[in-house]
Structure formats: structure tokens, C-alpha cells
Design a protein around this motif. Structure first.
Motif, PDB file in Angstrom:
ATOM      1  N   TYR A 159       0.793  -1.141   0.014  1.00  0.00           N
ATOM      2  CA  TYR A 159       0.123  -0.008   0.073  1.00  0.00           C
ATOM      3  C   TYR A 159       0.779   1.287   0.097  1.00  0.00           C
ATOM      4  O   TYR A 159       1.719   1.450   0.788  1.00  0.00           O
ATOM      5  N   THR A 160       0.509   2.089  -0.813  1.00  0.00           N
ATOM      6  CA  THR A 160       1.170   3.503  -0.665  1.00  0.00           C
ATOM      7  C   THR A 160       0.902   4.214   0.466  1.00  0.00           C
ATOM      8  O   THR A 160      -0.294   3.936   1.161  1.00  0.00           O
ATOM      9  N   ALA A 161       1.489   5.349   1.006  1.00  0.00           N
ATOM     10  CA  ALA A 161       1.208   6.111   2.152  1.00  0.00           C
ATOM     11  C   ALA A 161      -0.059   6.686   1.993  1.00  0.00           C
ATOM     12  O   ALA A 161      -1.124   6.775   2.723  1.00  0.00           O
ATOM     13  N   LYS A 162      -0.335   7.089   0.788  1.00  0.00           N
ATOM     14  CA  LYS A 162      -1.929   7.676   0.365  1.00  0.00           C
ATOM     15  C   LYS A 162      -2.815   6.848   0.461  1.00  0.00           C
ATOM     16  O   LYS A 162      -3.967   7.175   1.139  1.00  0.00           O
ATOM     17  N   GLU A 163      -2.515   5.489   0.110  1.00  0.00           N
ATOM     18  CA  GLU A 163      -3.747   4.499   0.414  1.00  0.00           C
ATOM     19  C   GLU A 163      -4.001   4.013   1.879  1.00  0.00           C
ATOM     20  O   GLU A 163      -4.961   3.708   2.139  1.00  0.00           O
ATOM     21  N   ALA A 164      -2.845   4.053   2.491  1.00  0.00           N
ATOM     22  CA  ALA A 164      -3.078   3.691   3.904  1.00  0.00           C
ATOM     23  C   ALA A 164      -3.285   4.634   4.866  1.00  0.00           C
ATOM     24  O   ALA A 164      -4.108   4.313   5.910  1.00  0.00           O
ATOM     25  N   LYS A 165      -3.077   5.870   4.833  1.00  0.00           N
ATOM     26  CA  LYS A 165      -3.183   6.974   5.836  1.00  0.00           C
ATOM     27  C   LYS A 165      -4.705   7.135   6.092  1.00  0.00           C
ATOM     28  O   LYS A 165      -5.633   7.213   5.276  1.00  0.00           O
ATOM     29  N   GLY A 166      -5.042   7.091   7.238  1.00  0.00           N
ATOM     30  CA  GLY A 166      -6.729   7.100   7.504  1.00  0.00           C
ATOM     31  C   GLY A 166      -7.599   5.862   7.890  1.00  0.00           C
ATOM     32  O   GLY A 166      -8.533   5.822   8.305  1.00  0.00           O
ATOM     33  N   ARG A 167      -6.826   4.783   7.135  1.00  0.00           N
ATOM     34  CA  ARG A 167      -7.534   3.558   7.113  1.00  0.00           C
ATOM     35  C   ARG A 167      -7.227   2.886   8.518  1.00  0.00           C
ATOM     36  O   ARG A 167      -6.193   2.968   9.248  1.00  0.00           O
ATOM     37  N   ASN A 168      -8.105   2.001   8.938  1.00  0.00           N
ATOM     38  CA  ASN A 168      -7.774   0.966  10.167  1.00  0.00           C
ATOM     39  C   ASN A 168      -6.719   0.254   9.894  1.00  0.00           C
ATOM     40  O   ASN A 168      -7.120  -0.613   8.692  1.00  0.00           O
ATOM     41  N   ILE A 169      -5.953  -0.027  10.649  1.00  0.00           N
ATOM     42  CA  ILE A 169      -4.890  -0.880  10.300  1.00  0.00           C
ATOM     43  C   ILE A 169      -5.337  -2.418  10.394  1.00  0.00           C
ATOM     44  O   ILE A 169      -4.742  -3.287   9.770  1.00  0.00           O
ATOM     45  N   LEU A 170      -6.254  -2.619  11.341  1.00  0.00           N
ATOM     46  CA  LEU A 170      -6.798  -3.955  11.536  1.00  0.00           C
ATOM     47  C   LEU A 170      -7.390  -4.587  10.462  1.00  0.00           C
ATOM     48  O   LEU A 170      -7.303  -5.486  10.020  1.00  0.00           O
ATOM     49  N   ARG A 171      -8.289  -3.532   9.797  1.00  0.00           N
ATOM     50  CA  ARG A 171      -8.806  -4.099   8.472  1.00  0.00           C
ATOM     51  C   ARG A 171      -8.031  -4.244   7.326  1.00  0.00           C
ATOM     52  O   ARG A 171      -8.078  -5.018   6.504  1.00  0.00           O
ATOM     53  N   LEU A 172      -6.867  -3.143   7.314  1.00  0.00           N
ATOM     54  CA  LEU A 172      -6.038  -3.340   6.323  1.00  0.00           C
ATOM     55  C   LEU A 172      -5.217  -4.354   6.092  1.00  0.00           C
ATOM     56  O   LEU A 172      -4.975  -4.691   4.932  1.00  0.00           O
ATOM     57  N   LEU A 173      -4.624  -4.531   7.238  1.00  0.00           N
ATOM     58  CA  LEU A 173      -3.427  -5.772   7.320  1.00  0.00           C
ATOM     59  C   LEU A 173      -3.997  -7.353   7.685  1.00  0.00           C
ATOM     60  O   LEU A 173      -3.264  -8.115   7.531  1.00  0.00           O
ATOM     61  N   ALA A 174      -5.293  -7.431   8.172  1.00  0.00           N
ATOM     62  CA  ALA A 174      -5.649  -8.550   8.840  1.00  0.00           C
ATOM     63  C   ALA A 174      -6.739  -9.184   8.114  1.00  0.00           C
ATOM     64  O   ALA A 174      -6.915 -10.325   8.186  1.00  0.00           O
ATOM     65  N   GLY A 175      -7.336  -8.347   7.158  1.00  0.00           N
ATOM     66  CA  GLY A 175      -8.635  -9.217   6.465  1.00  0.00           C
ATOM     67  C   GLY A 175      -9.586  -9.819   7.566  1.00  0.00           C
ATOM     68  O   GLY A 175     -10.149  -9.248   8.390  1.00  0.00           O
ATOM     69  N   GLU A 176      -9.957 -10.982   7.137  1.00  0.00           N
ATOM     70  CA  GLU A 176     -10.936 -11.703   8.090  1.00  0.00           C
ATOM     71  C   GLU A 176     -10.473 -13.098   8.220  1.00  0.00           C
ATOM     72  O   GLU A 176      -9.517 -13.429   7.855  1.00  0.00           O
ATOM     73  N   GLY A 177     -11.002 -13.762   9.321  1.00  0.00           N
ATOM     74  CA  GLY A 177     -10.597 -15.100   9.663  1.00  0.00           C
ATOM     75  C   GLY A 177      -9.566 -14.909  10.928  1.00  0.00           C
ATOM     76  O   GLY A 177      -9.663 -14.054  11.634  1.00  0.00           O
ATOM     77  N   PRO A 178      -8.842 -16.184  11.023  1.00  0.00           N
ATOM     78  CA  PRO A 178      -7.883 -16.080  12.164  1.00  0.00           C
ATOM     79  C   PRO A 178      -6.926 -15.040  12.448  1.00  0.00           C
ATOM     80  O   PRO A 178      -6.668 -14.516  13.293  1.00  0.00           O
ATOM     81  N   ILE A 179      -6.428 -14.512  11.275  1.00  0.00           N
ATOM     82  CA  ILE A 179      -5.449 -13.316  11.164  1.00  0.00           C
ATOM     83  C   ILE A 179      -6.110 -12.336  12.059  1.00  0.00           C
ATOM     84  O   ILE A 179      -5.575 -11.300  12.755  1.00  0.00           O
TER      85      ILE A 179
END
Length: 464
Positions: A159-179
Motif C-alpha cells: 500500500y502507498t502512504a496515500k492508500e494507507a493513511k486514515g484507514r484502520n490498520i486491523l482491517r487493512l492488514l488483517a482481513g478476515e478469519g484467524p489473522i
């Protein structure tokens, strides 16, 4: 004014960090608080009664103001007095009118400017560190929304900084399920404990998982937690680097073993070990050893009739057999000279039965060469000579190391070989005396030996 208010005014006057001067109508100092005394470097008693023009000689007081007017302020560079530190200060002077004089509040802006500069430098240093760090570093607020995202995080997660800033990091990097479940549990732990370190997985932008070590550290402002800095170490890359390092070490070890083996091909192991330890001059006397020379009969004619690769292949096969036999019998190869082979028993590996070991070596060499000749359907025959006695051994060093033996014993063993017969093992009397009773011999009588004169010799036929 109540007593409580009066005490509060007194406490404020004494404990404020700003210097406070109380002046009469003639601008003479009536009172100075502790901060002002520190600024001028003198006690209140010493300051009391002094004119303001003496303390602040280059500062011009404003015209008298009505008591209802707000304080007049101005910034001014002050270089101290004889009693105070003689360096420049930037003072902000506030002039407050009083019924019987005026009050000056002196704020030293120098220290504030230094603190601000230090904080600015620290901020620039931190931002530079984060920007150029090879490790992914992300700051999030208490709701775990991304505040900053460095280039290493962009390389790791996609993800670029522009894409990542302001987003929730849990949903951004963890997806769904066990992670996601683990990420949420880690976030709760961070909120409770303030610091978390865990080996886990996160998801890249393309959905592929990446093994990471996550270290979450709290970020505080004036003692209050405002978020976290999350540091992600890419374990995949670390493992790859570790594997590359291990492969490099294995290559080094393999090359070292190869070099050691090459060294052992030309030097006995004890001598090679001494050379590797740094010793460069090795000369020793050995009082009793048995030396063997073996020569391929008429190999020069064979070499003239065959191509060099074929000749080298045959020599390699012969000498490889000899090397294996010396290892098995606990004796040592010294060197090869063209199509001749030299070995010794009882040298670096001392043994009292060295003559017997070399006799067994000679018998095995002859048998193996005859067998190889039959297999290759070429004429392969040996002449072998043996002699026992003292030798001098050492390393000849120059551009290349060479281990060799010197002395009459070596010369005599060589003469035994050259005066021998095809497929014969020619022995001197010194060897015969050590072997009789355990082997079979054929007495050659008195033989004229070049450079030695008449010598009684024997041919070794086999064991008893």
C-alpha cells in the motif's frame, strides 16, 4: 484582599519562572523575586534600591501608563551584568503600571528558543529515521487508524502512504478469519499493557500472507497516550537472509575442506595442520622409517602411443588406488614424480611395524596394478624398491609448498627400485632383517648398486 488571596499572590511572585521586578516612581528597584535574582546573579538585598538603568542599561521604560491600561510588551537582547552570566539573552519585558510605580515581568526567551530548536531537531531526526528505515514503521491513533506510513511499510505491504493513511490498520492488514481475530486480540492487549511484541502474520495488498515480528510501542504527549508506533520486521526476508548466510557459510566451509584436501594431497596431515597454524619452517629428523619407490615400467612408451587425456586418466586411476591403499594401511604418500610414486611408513604416524606395513603396501600395489591392467587391457607393470633407515623431512616453501625427504635412506630406496625387476619388490638387507619370518623372499645375492657399491638384496614374494 483576603489573607488567602494575599498568600496566593506571594506564592506566585516567589515561584513563577519569570523574573519580576517591582519599581517605585523613580524606577528604583524595591523588590525582585527568586527568578529575577537568578537572572541578575545577585541577591534581593544586593539588588534592592538600585536604579533600573543600572540593571537594564539599554532598555528604555515606556511613558507612565494609566492603571487601567494593559501591560506594554517588547522583546529585547540583553547581555547581562557584571554579576550575571555574560552571554546574550532575549528578554520579553512586560511593563505593568502600579499606583506607586510599576512592575516589570522579564521572560527569558533564550531557553524557550533552545528547547523549541531541540524539539524541532528531534522531530526532523525522527522523521528522517522513519523515512529511511529499512523496517516497516507505522503510527496509528487510539482507534488504530493509520497516521503515518513509511516507505518500508509500502514495500512490505504494497500500500502507498496515500492508500494507507486514515484507514484502520486491523482491517487493512488483517482481513478476515484467524489473522483478524489475532490482530484484534493484539490491539486489545496493546491498549491494556501499552507494549506488545509478537510473531504473527499479516496480509499484503495482493492478499498474500507475510510472516512478521510486530512490536507495538505507545506514543505519549505530555504523559497522555495518543497512539502507537507499530514496527514490522519481515521474517520472510530475515529467514531468506539467514538462509543465504548459512549457504554462504556452507560454501566457505566446503571451499575450506576442498583446500584442506588439496593440501593433504601434497602434505601429510600433521604437517598440513602445522602449516595452517602459521608455522612456515618445518624440518625434522626421523631415526627409523621405511621408504618405498614404485615406478610404472615402460610407461613412457605407453604415453607416446596414446593421447595426453588417456595417459592422465590411467595415471589418475593408478595413483588413486595407491592413495587409497596408503590410507588403509596407515602410511603416507610423499609425492608423485611423473609415473613414479613415493611413500613412507613410520614418519608423521609413528609405528614400530612400519617395514611390515610398507611390505603389505608394496604387495597390494603390485596386485592392484596387474588387475587394473587386465581390466583396461593395457600392459601395466611395476618396479618397487624398499629401504629402511633414518631420514630428514621438511617443507620446501616458495610459491608452492612441497614436502620431501632427504638422506641416504631415500637414495637407497630409489636404487632398490631402479635395480629391481619387472613386477618385483626389491628389498635392502635392512628391510629384510625386519621382515624375515613373516614373509617369503627370494635371495638376489650380492648386487652392484650404483653409487652404493655391492649390496645383498632380496625380492619380496608374499606373506608366510
Amino acid at each position: 484582599m483576603s489573607d488567602l488571596v494575599r498568600r496566593a499572590h506571594t506564592a506566585l511572585f516567589e515561584h513563577t519562572s519569570d523574573g519580576v521586578l517591582v519599581l517605585d516612581l523613580q524606577d528604583r528597584l524595591m523588590e525582585a523575586n527568586a527568578a529575577a535574582q537568578r537572572l541578575f546573579g545577585e541577591s534581593g538585598e544586593a539588588l534592592r534600591g538600585r536604579p533600573l538603568s543600572e540593571l537594564l542599561p539599554q532598555w528604555t521604560p515606556p511613558e507612565p501608563l494609566p492603571s487601567g491600561e494593559p501591560p506594554r510588551e517588547g522583546e529585547w537582547v540583553w547581555h547581562g551584568t557584571e554579576k550575571s552570566p555574560r552571554h546574550a539573552h532575549v528578554l520579553r519585558v512586560s511593563c505593568v503600571p502600579l499606583p506607586e510605580g510599576r512592575m516589570l515581568v522579564l521572560r527569558d526567551l533564550t531557553a524557550h528558543a533552545e528547547v523549541e530548536a531541540s524539539l524541532r531537531h528531534q522531530k526532523e531526526y525522527y522523521e528522517s529515521l522513519v523515512l529511511h528505515s529499512p523496517v516497516a514503521m507505522v503510527t496509528v491513533n487510539l482507534r488504530f487508524n493509520v497516521v503515518s506510513w513509511n516507505p518500508a511499510a509500502e514495500r512490505l505491504f504494497g500500500y502507498t502512504a496515500k492508500e494507507a493513511k486514515g484507514r484502520n490498520i486491523l482491517r487493512l492488514l488483517a482481513g478476515e478469519g484467524p489473522i483478524q481475530e489475532e490482530a484484534e486480540a493484539t490491539a486489545r492487549e496493546a491498549l491494556e499493557r501499552g507494549r506488545v511484541q509478537i510473531v504473527t502474520q499479516r496480509l499484503r495488498k495482493d492478499g498474500t500472507p507475510v510472516d512478521v515480528e510486530l512490536v507495538a510501542l505507545p506514543v505519549t504527549v505530555e504523559g497522555e497516550r495518543v497512539g502507537f508506533i507499530a514496527i514490522y520486521h519481515d521474517l520472510t526476508q530475515l529467514r531468506r537472509m539467514h538462509e543465504q548466510e548459512l549457504a554462504h557459510l556452507r560454501t566457505i566451509q566446503s571451499e575450506r575442506e576442498r583446500a584442506d584436501q588439496l593440501l593433504l594431497n601434497i602434505l601429510p596431515k600433521p604437517v598440513a595442520d602445522r602449516l595452517k597454524s602459521g608455522q612456515r619452517i618445518i624440518v625434522e629428523n626421523f631415526p627409523d622409517v621405511t621408504v618405498l619407490f614404485a615406478d610404472l615400467v615402460d610407461f613412457t612408451r605407453f604415453a607416446a602411443q596414446h593421447s595426453p587425456p588417456d595417459v592422465l586418466q590411467v595415471l589418475n586411476m593408478v595413483f588413486s588406488i595407491f592413495d587409497q591403499l596408503t590410507d588403509e594401511l596407515g602410511v603416507e604418500k610423499v609425492k608423485t614424480i611423473g609415473d613414479a610414486y613415493m611413500a613412507v611408513g613410520g614418519l608423521s604416524l609413528p609405528r614400530s611395524d612400519h617395514a611390515e606395513a610398507m611390505a603389505n603396501l608394496a604387495l597390494a600395489m603390485r596386485a592392484e596394478v596387474l588387475k587394473l591392467g587386465d581390466q583396461l587391457q593395457i600392459p601395466l607393470h611395476l618396479r618397487i624398491g624398499l629401504h629402511s633407515g633414518p631420514v630428514t623431512a621438511g617443507v620446501i616453501s616458495g610459491k608452492k609448498f612441497a614436502y620431501d625427504l632427504w638422506g641416504d635412506t631415500v637414495n637407497t630406496a630409489s636404487r632398490m627400485e631402479s635395480h629391481g625387476v619387472v613386477d618385483g619388490i626389491h628389498l635392502s638387507e635392512a628391510v629384510y632383517e625386519r621382515l624375515r619370518g613373516r614373509f617369503r623372499f627370494q635371495d638376489q645375492g650380492i648386487v652392484p648398486v650404483k653409487g652404493k657399491g655391492p649390496m645383498r638384496t632380496w625380492l619380496l614374494l608374499g606373506t608366510q
